[in-house]
Design a protein around this motif. Sequence first.
Motif, PDB file in Angstrom:
ATOM      1  N   TYR A 209      -0.484   1.778  -9.047  1.00 31.70           N
ATOM      2  CA  TYR A 209       0.711   0.936  -9.019  1.00 31.70           C
ATOM      3  C   TYR A 209       1.470   1.066 -10.343  1.00 31.70           C
ATOM      4  O   TYR A 209       1.336   0.212 -11.230  1.00 31.70           O
ATOM      5  CB  TYR A 209       0.321  -0.519  -8.783  1.00 31.70           C
TER       6      TYR A 209
ATOM      7  N   LYS B 217      -6.403   0.606  -7.515  1.00 32.94           N
ATOM      8  CA  LYS B 217      -7.448  -0.048  -6.725  1.00 32.94           C
ATOM      9  C   LYS B 217      -8.023   0.954  -5.737  1.00 32.94           C
ATOM     10  O   LYS B 217      -7.304   1.773  -5.165  1.00 32.94           O
ATOM     11  CB  LYS B 217      -6.897  -1.256  -5.965  1.00 32.94           C
TER      12      LYS B 217
ATOM     13  N   GLU C 170       4.200   2.840  -5.376  1.00 31.81           N
ATOM     14  CA  GLU C 170       2.769   3.036  -5.165  1.00 31.81           C
ATOM     15  C   GLU C 170       2.490   4.533  -5.026  1.00 31.81           C
ATOM     16  O   GLU C 170       3.238   5.242  -4.357  1.00 31.81           O
ATOM     17  CB  GLU C 170       2.286   2.320  -3.899  1.00 31.81           C
TER      18      GLU C 170
ATOM     19  N   PRO D 240      -2.370   0.390 -13.363  1.00 33.42           N
ATOM     20  CA  PRO D 240      -3.346  -0.281 -12.488  1.00 33.42           C
ATOM     21  C   PRO D 240      -3.628   0.547 -11.233  1.00 33.42           C
ATOM     22  O   PRO D 240      -2.727   1.211 -10.704  1.00 33.42           O
ATOM     23  CB  PRO D 240      -2.647  -1.596 -12.126  1.00 33.42           C
TER      24      PRO D 240
ATOM     25  N   THR E 123      -8.736  -4.756  -9.143  1.00 32.19           N
ATOM     26  CA  THR E 123      -7.737  -3.790  -9.596  1.00 32.19           C
ATOM     27  C   THR E 123      -8.026  -3.526 -11.068  1.00 32.19           C
ATOM     28  O   THR E 123      -8.270  -4.455 -11.835  1.00 32.19           O
ATOM     29  CB  THR E 123      -6.318  -4.336  -9.427  1.00 32.19           C
ATOM     30  N   THR E 124      -8.004  -2.270 -11.467  1.00 27.99           N
ATOM     31  CA  THR E 124      -8.428  -1.922 -12.813  1.00 27.99           C
ATOM     32  C   THR E 124      -7.560  -0.805 -13.364  1.00 27.99           C
ATOM     33  O   THR E 124      -6.522  -0.459 -12.776  1.00 27.99           O
ATOM     34  CB  THR E 124      -9.920  -1.515 -12.807  1.00 27.99           C
TER      35      THR E 124
END
Length: 372
Positions: A179, A107, A185, A105, A114-115
Amino acid sequence: MKNLFVQILCISLFFSCKSQLSPIKLALDSNNEKIFNVKENISNHEIQIKLSIINTKKGIKKFKEYNYQIAKKNYFYPASTVKLPIAIFAMEKLNEYPEINLDTPFKIENDSITTTIRKEITAIFSISSNESNNRLFEFLGQDYINDKLKQKGMRNAKIFHRLSTENSSDLKTKKLVFYPNDSLEIEFPSKENKKLKKLNLNRLNKGIGHIDNNGHFISLPMDFSKKNYLPISELHRLVKLVFFSEKFSTKTKLKLKKDQIDFLKHSMSVLPKDAGYNREKYFDSYVKFFIYGDKKEINNEKIKIFNKVGNAYGYLTEGAYIQTDNISIILSATIKVNNNRIYNDDIYQVDSIGIPFLAELGREIIKIVESN
């Protein structure tokens, strides 16, 4: 008897010569009105067509190449075909970071969702999403994209901007955060990209007028010198790189894993309905111009098309690898349909001239190649 022999010989020579003619020229000589109407006004349409016929003998693939009006110095707007290299380069960049992959994921700064890279590439090919393209653009930036184009041997192509967004030409990319898991992160900070030199090509000033960004009519040609460019020969080369990497040097080959190549090929062939989109809005041929563009539904499983299309400013373009039971070809073409010669007014002959021409061109070329 002698006269009969001469007649048979002449007929044999006629068909032998015909089989040696360019399938492109034979297709353009069709009496079908979808092609004939364009051919009658050929100078108005800026047509370029490239065809590769793939023959396999003793396990070795050979390419027979045909060109029609290919001129890399004659500018046309490539529209969404630029999404093909951007999708590929996004996966290549992923491979530079072992902590992230297609399904990690992420962003973008100030984005609403979020993709994942997989979702965005699927949307790029199944419905030609500009938003998805622009998210990958933020991940890459102009410098990375243009460096990659040169590495792949596409030295005339140049990417200046995002698609259909207010900050399209902004040289500064937005910050991204991936993520990989709940505790980690990975940040890709905003980056300032180099200002690119204007294109130095023919036919950069187009038409007799255009609509500016404020909706005003300007009675001057539209300047495309800072617009994206992907010539037909280089779009064609990129399709060939995807499907026939063995024909290229190690330096030029796509730096993708097998599962990524498989995913890319699947994405290039998927129909909107199979990607989960509403079939009423995104009909089967929504992003398939060759062969099927003038029909809504695609029911022929014997013809497989792996492609990327573009449609903007009256330019329709497609690069495709096409397979049937009997043949394999790569076909790339562009056509301009803008009768009033005014740009950015959204008055183009896409459905009446452009798509019917490309659909019939694809059908005619398939028929001609199969008959030989």
